[in-house]
Design a protein around this motif. Sequence first.
Motif, PDB file in Angstrom:
ATOM      1  N   CYS A  16       0.810  -1.231   0.000  1.00 14.58           N
ATOM      2  CA  CYS A  16       0.000   0.000   0.000  1.00 14.58           C
ATOM      3  C   CYS A  16       0.834   1.267   0.000  1.00 14.58           C
ATOM      4  O   CYS A  16       0.286   2.353  -0.112  1.00 14.58           O
ATOM      5  CB  CYS A  16      -0.945  -0.005   1.193  1.00 14.58           C
ATOM      6  SG  CYS A  16      -0.106   0.184   2.793  1.00 14.58           S
ATOM      7  N   CYS A  56      -1.631  -6.285   5.149  1.00 12.77           N
ATOM      8  CA  CYS A  56      -1.414  -6.210   3.686  1.00 12.77           C
ATOM      9  C   CYS A  56      -0.784  -7.475   3.119  1.00 12.77           C
ATOM     10  O   CYS A  56      -0.814  -7.697   1.892  1.00 12.77           O
ATOM     11  CB  CYS A  56      -0.537  -5.005   3.346  1.00 12.77           C
ATOM     12  SG  CYS A  56      -1.363  -3.411   3.595  1.00 12.77           S
ATOM     13  N   TYR A 114       5.881  -5.213   4.864  1.00 13.83           N
ATOM     14  CA  TYR A 114       4.434  -5.161   4.656  1.00 13.83           C
ATOM     15  C   TYR A 114       3.759  -4.848   5.988  1.00 13.83           C
ATOM     16  O   TYR A 114       4.275  -5.191   7.055  1.00 13.83           O
ATOM     17  CB  TYR A 114       3.890  -6.517   4.163  1.00 13.83           C
ATOM     18  CG  TYR A 114       4.318  -6.923   2.781  1.00 13.83           C
ATOM     19  CD1 TYR A 114       3.489  -6.707   1.682  1.00 13.83           C
ATOM     20  CD2 TYR A 114       5.545  -7.553   2.576  1.00 13.83           C
ATOM     21  CE1 TYR A 114       3.876  -7.101   0.402  1.00 13.83           C
ATOM     22  CE2 TYR A 114       5.942  -7.942   1.306  1.00 13.83           C
ATOM     23  CZ  TYR A 114       5.110  -7.710   0.220  1.00 13.83           C
ATOM     24  OH  TYR A 114       5.500  -8.103  -1.044  1.00 13.83           O
TER      25      TYR A 114
END
Length: 543
Positions: free
Chosen positions: A431, A451, A447
């Motif tokens: 993201c 996610c 991460y």
Amino acid sequence: METETLGSSCDACGKGCRGYRPHTWRALCIECQCAKASHLIYAPETPNLLKRLGYSDTSPFMNVVEEQLKIAESVGYVCSPLGLEKTQIVEFAKYVDPSVLPRIRDRSACLERLRRVHKQVPPQDVLQTACKSLENSQKNQFERLKDRRNRKALGLAEVHQVSNEDAKKSCHGCGERIVKPGKNVQGDSDRFVLKASHAEGMLWHPSCFQCAECKDHLVDFFYCWSADKNDILCVRDFNQSLRSRCPACDELIFSVELTRSMEGDHHTGHFACSNCDKSLTGHRYILREEKPFCIQCYEDIFANTCEQCKDKIGCDSKDLSYKDRHWHERCFKCSSCSTSLVDKPFATKEEALFCSDCHDEKFAARCDGCSKVFRAGMRKYEYRGKQWHEECFLCLECRLPIGTKSFIPRDQDVCCVPCYEEKYAQRCSKCTQVIKRGGVTYKGDPYHKECLVCANCTTQLAGVKFTSKDEKPYCAECYGQLFAKKCCRCTQPITGFGGCKFISFEERHWHSECFVCYKCDINLVGKGFLTDGDEILCPECGR
């Protein structure tokens, strides 16, 4: 009558007084400087206070008192109020302190009574020969006061058992109601009350028969009635209600000429320095512990020494003090720049005085940002052994003051949270947002926990077993369903998770535990086998 006993020790000073030695005119001991009353300097020849007060042996009042004393002595007591029989004195004694009605053999109580006699009936109030300041022209006035007291005011309390009429009244001393003993009476009751012939209608509890001024128990229950106060007084306070008492010699003043001060009226010449006896009339003086001193004696005895010049700080100079140290006003200055420190902030270092500027310049901590000192009232920020001014504690990147905001260390510097996140914080590979907490790593990339998910079912993979296919992560279940070989016997995926072993033969695959004879179910791993179509058989079953 009574004579002074030289050498009696002092009960007050605790200085090891070697014995009472009278001052020529002051009411104190020149040995320890304590009051005359602190020494037991009188030993009464008789317990009859009327003789001390100058009553004639042929006086009718004297005869009544003598008879009452004989009754008291017959049962072992020093004194007694009027109206008590032998059998009643012992019972009455239960209602008063032992020193108020002492037993003849109770030395402690008798000594306390003796002190009360000396305080309430001082010899200089009743005997001309005990007065050092009484002039011949004043002796008639002394006798007139004595006669007025003895004839009109002096009396001895009389005891009565509480009657029904008494029970309707209250004690004049404490104000509480008189309670007559009875069957229906709960709590304490009063068997006896005291009456004074001069005070019609007034009653006292035995323990409340006290002087209205000094609040001391009236010695041997003798009192003087004050019409002005409408109350009972001891002899001393009664005399003082008629004549001023010199606080220096403790004698009554009969002279027209006197000296008035904050301490009260004095005989002429008695308002003097407590140390050198020099008259203070018309001169400056200083009170110390309620005693007056001339300027010279006060400075010699009490003046402090200046820390700077080592001279005495006289009464005409201001005495400035700090932590038990003293200075002249002119000497209270900075030891570095000599600036006066009067009414200014200052600091000390190794007992030396410094103004704020000099102290800061020489001893104050310095900022690790600008190298300037921290002055009084400045905020100081400390971190990892370093310290900064508020305006010097800056973010490494944006150079704005951090103040009380949160920050994150960066090598030897600090960054505000926005700059750290913008420049240095890890970002999620999926993201691209900053990972503030709960981050995980997959193939070297960071991460968020939420996610990193299975590429097929989107289940979070943090903390569970997973694998990858074509650079995409899959949970074990999805990977087995989508990509794993199938066991020819149980048809379940062969994933290899948990150390799973398998057997392959001619493009066919089995779990190790599934590689068995299709007829007898014997495991064939590591053994010879035969094939019969899609089946595998052990040598025995294949014959």
